[in-house]
Design an enzyme around this catalytic site. Structure first.
Site, PDB file in Angstrom:
ATOM      1  N   HIS A  58       0.867  -1.181   0.000  1.00 18.54           N
ATOM      2  CA  HIS A  58       0.000   0.000   0.000  1.00 18.54           C
ATOM      3  C   HIS A  58       0.907   1.236   0.000  1.00 18.54           C
ATOM      4  CE1 HIS A  58      -3.899  -1.964   1.796  1.00 18.54           C
ATOM      5  NE2 HIS A  58      -3.450  -2.595   0.724  1.00 18.54           N
ATOM      6  N   GLU A  60       0.980   3.816   1.825  1.00 18.72           N
ATOM      7  CA  GLU A  60       1.447   4.235   3.152  1.00 18.72           C
ATOM      8  C   GLU A  60       2.669   3.430   3.602  1.00 18.72           C
ATOM      9  OE1 GLU A  60      -1.681   3.400   2.244  1.00 18.72           O
ATOM     10  OE2 GLU A  60      -3.125   4.061   3.742  1.00 18.72           O
ATOM     11  N   CYS A  91      -2.053  -0.355   7.569  1.00 19.67           N
ATOM     12  CA  CYS A  91      -1.360   0.931   7.436  1.00 19.67           C
ATOM     13  C   CYS A  91      -1.494   1.772   8.700  1.00 19.67           C
ATOM     14  CB  CYS A  91      -1.876   1.665   6.210  1.00 19.67           C
ATOM     15  SG  CYS A  91      -1.431   0.800   4.683  1.00 19.67           S
TER      16      CYS A  91
END
Lengths: 159, 159
Positions: A58, A60, A91
């Site tokens: 992801h 993040e 995250c």
């Protein structure tokens, strides 16, 4: 009433939106993230799950790992994360683990959001670290990016 | 009463304990993780946060990334994770994101545990994936590893 978002916050969220658009252009779910220490940009990333086939890729997590490499430390002291979508549990937990000071995000995530929607993991009083959470910054633009992406994907799959 | 842990589960947890001990030997908080698909070991890792200075380098995340690389897919279909300590929010979320089928863990984590202690993120009914969670396997051995590590560290800091 919370104070209005600063010019710098808005500037960084626009930068995260550009990263999300770049992710969409290569077929990734459009999410973008920027990490700043003070007003210095340390790291930025778009979601890369499909390209990398890495379940943790992801935006993040990629940005947190980059920022730690730049600082030479897993403790991201004095850092703010700007991200276009409300972080998922992975995250949100990574932000806590990295001791980030402040999280600024755009659209809410009705499916996996764990900063306000289902849970409040980033400012959970029982954890060993908490941060300031600023939700809903440029929420309309960041939400539109996602809804347009999924609408286009649904239309493509009907053809 | 839940069914007794299978021989295979115990064998894999012993393997995770060895990885945790190896982590302790290089000064890392002792946590070890193994991922199997059926009875095939796909990946294994010890916690590497200090060595790598990567805030996401928990044993679980490292093992998930390795397993995805082996399978060439972020979807870890039919996989079980064995880990010596109850996963934190980041790792619990990563297990959900990777669509892991089953989580077997040892000791509870009173500080950050998010599979039973504070939250139940791995079998949260509102998320888009849930898994079977088997807590407390070899809980005494896995817990002792951690308590011995922190006790030794406290004694060393007094010298």
């Amino acid at each position: 009433m919370p104070p209005p978002d600063s010019d710098f916050d808005l500037q960084m969220m626009h930068r995260a939106i550009r990263l999300a658009s770049e992710a969409a252009a290569i077929g990734e779910v459009p999410v973008g993230a920027v990490i700043c220490q003070g007003q210095t940009v340390l790291a930025e990333a778009g979601n890369l799950r499909e390209r990398s086939q890495d379940p943790t890729a992801h935006a993040e997590v990629l940005a947190l790992r980059q920022a730690a490499e730049v600082l030479g430390s897993w403790r991201l002291i004095g850092c703010t994360m700007y991200v276009t979508l409300e972080p998922c549990p992975m995250c949100a937990g990574a932000l806590v683990n990295a001791r980030v000071d402040r999280l600024v995000y755009g659209a809410s995530d009705p499916k996996m959001g764990c900063c306000r929607t289902f849970y409040e993991l980033c400012d959970e009083p029982r954890f060993n670290h908490r941060m300031e959470v600023v939700p809903g910054v440029l929420a309309e633009e960041t939400g539109q990016l996602l809804s347009q992406f999924f609408q286009a994907r649904r239309q493509a799959s009907k053809k």
